[in-house]
Design a protein around this motif. Structure first.
Motif, PDB file in Angstrom:
ATOM      1  N   ALA A 129       0.848  -1.186   0.000  1.00 17.36           N
ATOM      2  CA  ALA A 129       0.000   0.000   0.000  1.00 17.36           C
ATOM      3  C   ALA A 129       0.887   1.239   0.000  1.00 17.36           C
ATOM      4  O   ALA A 129       2.059   1.176   0.336  1.00 17.36           O
ATOM      5  N   LYS A 130       0.316   2.362  -0.378  1.00 17.63           N
ATOM      6  CA  LYS A 130       1.094   3.592  -0.448  1.00 17.63           C
ATOM      7  C   LYS A 130       1.566   4.068   0.922  1.00 17.63           C
ATOM      8  O   LYS A 130       2.463   4.907   1.004  1.00 17.63           O
ATOM      9  N   ARG A 131       0.970   3.560   1.983  1.00 15.85           N
ATOM     10  CA  ARG A 131       1.446   3.936   3.321  1.00 15.85           C
ATOM     11  C   ARG A 131       2.805   3.307   3.623  1.00 15.85           C
ATOM     12  O   ARG A 131       3.518   3.761   4.522  1.00 15.85           O
ATOM     13  N   HIS A 132       3.161   2.274   2.883  1.00 15.65           N
ATOM     14  CA  HIS A 132       4.442   1.599   3.089  1.00 15.65           C
ATOM     15  C   HIS A 132       5.544   2.393   2.375  1.00 15.65           C
ATOM     16  O   HIS A 132       5.809   2.200   1.189  1.00 15.65           O
ATOM     17  N   VAL A 133       6.182   3.254   3.126  1.00 16.99           N
ATOM     18  CA  VAL A 133       7.100   4.217   2.520  1.00 16.99           C
ATOM     19  C   VAL A 133       8.343   3.553   1.930  1.00 16.99           C
ATOM     20  O   VAL A 133       8.976   4.093   1.015  1.00 16.99           O
ATOM     21  N   ASP A 134       8.705   2.374   2.407  1.00 17.22           N
ATOM     22  CA  ASP A 134       9.897   1.712   1.875  1.00 17.22           C
ATOM     23  C   ASP A 134       9.745   1.332   0.406  1.00 17.22           C
ATOM     24  O   ASP A 134      10.745   1.159  -0.301  1.00 17.22           O
ATOM     25  N   ILE A 135       8.513   1.201  -0.061  1.00 18.64           N
ATOM     26  CA  ILE A 135       8.296   0.930  -1.486  1.00 18.64           C
ATOM     27  C   ILE A 135       8.801   2.109  -2.308  1.00 18.64           C
ATOM     28  O   ILE A 135       9.496   1.933  -3.316  1.00 18.64           O
ATOM     29  N   ALA A 136       8.464   3.329  -1.874  1.00 15.21           N
ATOM     30  CA  ALA A 136       8.945   4.524  -2.562  1.00 15.21           C
ATOM     31  C   ALA A 136      10.452   4.669  -2.413  1.00 15.21           C
ATOM     32  O   ALA A 136      11.136   5.130  -3.335  1.00 15.21           O
ATOM     33  N   VAL A 137      10.993   4.278  -1.259  1.00 22.23           N
ATOM     34  CA  VAL A 137      12.448   4.338  -1.042  1.00 22.23           C
ATOM     35  C   VAL A 137      13.165   3.437  -2.051  1.00 22.23           C
ATOM     36  O   VAL A 137      14.196   3.812  -2.624  1.00 22.23           O
ATOM     37  N   GLU A 138      12.621   2.249  -2.266  1.00 21.51           N
ATOM     38  CA  GLU A 138      13.227   1.313  -3.218  1.00 21.51           C
ATOM     39  C   GLU A 138      13.181   1.858  -4.643  1.00 21.51           C
ATOM     40  O   GLU A 138      14.150   1.742  -5.402  1.00 21.51           O
ATOM     41  N   VAL A 139      12.068   2.470  -5.021  1.00 23.16           N
ATOM     42  CA  VAL A 139      11.947   3.049  -6.360  1.00 23.16           C
ATOM     43  C   VAL A 139      12.906   4.225  -6.501  1.00 23.16           C
ATOM     44  O   VAL A 139      13.569   4.386  -7.532  1.00 23.16           O
ATOM     45  N   ALA A 140      13.018   5.044  -5.462  1.00 20.11           N
ATOM     46  CA  ALA A 140      13.909   6.205  -5.495  1.00 20.11           C
ATOM     47  C   ALA A 140      15.364   5.785  -5.635  1.00 20.11           C
ATOM     48  O   ALA A 140      16.143   6.447  -6.331  1.00 20.11           O
ATOM     49  N   ALA A 141      15.740   4.690  -4.979  1.00 25.35           N
ATOM     50  CA  ALA A 141      17.126   4.225  -5.028  1.00 25.35           C
ATOM     51  C   ALA A 141      17.573   3.933  -6.448  1.00 25.35           C
ATOM     52  O   ALA A 141      18.767   4.043  -6.775  1.00 25.35           O
TER      53      ALA A 141
END
Length: 321
Positions: A129-141
């Protein structure tokens, strides 16, 4: 006489000659022998007539910038005054110890526990879910890494650079689709190069990070993109969560009042950034004293958000936990 009705923008903005780190101050009250100013660091300060000489007039690089700073400070001051006048929103009944007790009741295994990870960082027993910020961290990396961004920079693919950031922001609920992502995607073509270069400097440039954030905010403003804290701080926080903080202004303003580091965290500026950092540093120190170990700076900001959201305040005040 109220400054809001008796002066133009140029006559209402000042810098304290001996305290430039306070940022720009807006004259909000002008009486016979004293003046009160709302500064960008979130404090409202009153000066007696004998100290007026320390207040030097300030103007922005353009009349539009001057008016924008005045308008933002005016709005911020009104919000602070409204908050202080509401007895039912008094922060004096909330302490950091209350936050810790609520945190431990809901996340008994701390920042590394399953409950915290599943609620904020990454899916454990739930779907992504979008609340899981580590998903965005992985994409940003991957998307915002220096090799990827430099390749786009060298190719002068300005839209590709901004698109990379938009793709990251779309992965987290912290960014607003309408207030952050859409304005970024609708930047006029004539401004895309300037904004893209500022983005690269923000993420991979030299110099102090707070100055790079400030330059990014100014560049967005010139492209007519309102730089909320989410758009100002999220790119760096997602790319390097151990180094760059996430500023959630509403939550952090309440945290600042509880920790007595500022009255509020106002719109993005160097002075407001310093107030935000003082608040986050104080929060980190208090967490360490309590034996809690956040994994990174994201955890600290998310701790404030989770323990100071409306439902949490209700639980604290009602003694539910």
């Amino acid at each position: 006489m109220s400054a809001a009705t008796g002066h133009t923008s140029n006559e209402r903005l000042f810098i304290h000659s001996r305290r430039p780190t306070w940022g720009v101050g807006l004259l909000v009250n002008d009486q016979d022998k004293r003046r009160s100013l709302q500064f960008q660091d979130g404090r409202t300060r009153t000066f007696a007539v004998g100290f007026y000489h320390l207040l030097e007039p300030w103007t922005g690089t353009t009349p539009a910038r001057t008016a924008e700073v005045a308008r933002n400070l005016e709005t911020a001051h009104a919000q602070i005054e409204a908050h202080l006048s509401q007895s039912d929103s008094n922060d004096n009944d909330i302490s950091f110890r209350d936050q810790i007790r609520l945190f431990r009741s809901r996340f008994p295994d701390g920042f590394g526990g399953q409950a915290w990870l599943d609620a904020c960082r990454r899916p454990v027993e739930s779907r992504k879910a979008k609340r899981h910020v580590d998903i965005a961290v992985e994409v940003a990396a991957e998307a915002l890494a220096e090799p990827a961004m430099r390749a786009l920079l060298d190719a002068k693919d300005w839209s590709g650079m901004l698109g990379a950031l938009a793709s990251v922001l779309k992965k987290t609920s912290i960014a607003s689709p309408s207030k952050d992502v859409k304005p970024l995607e609708e930047i006029p073509e004539a401004s895309t190069e300037t904004v893209a270069r500022a983005l690269f400097d923000l993420l991979h440039g030299d110099g102090e990070y707070r100055d790079r954030v400030s330059a990014w905010v100014v560049t967005l403003g010139r492209a007519e993109v309102p730089a909320r804290w989410e758009l100002a701080a999220l790119p760096g926080a997602l790319l390097r969560p151990a180094e760059h903080p996430l500023v959630l202004a509403g939550t952090l303003s309440l945290q600042a009042r509880i920790l007595r580091t500022a009255d509020a965290i106002l719109m993005p500026s160097v002075a407001a950034w310093d107030s935000a950092m003082a608040t986050l540093d104080s929060c980190r120190e208090r967490l360490a004293q309590e034996g809690e170990a956040p994994a990174d700076l994201l955890d600290i900001s998310l701790f404030a958000r989770e323990t100071l959201r409306a439902s949490s305040l209700t639980a604290i005040r009602s003694g539910e936990f």
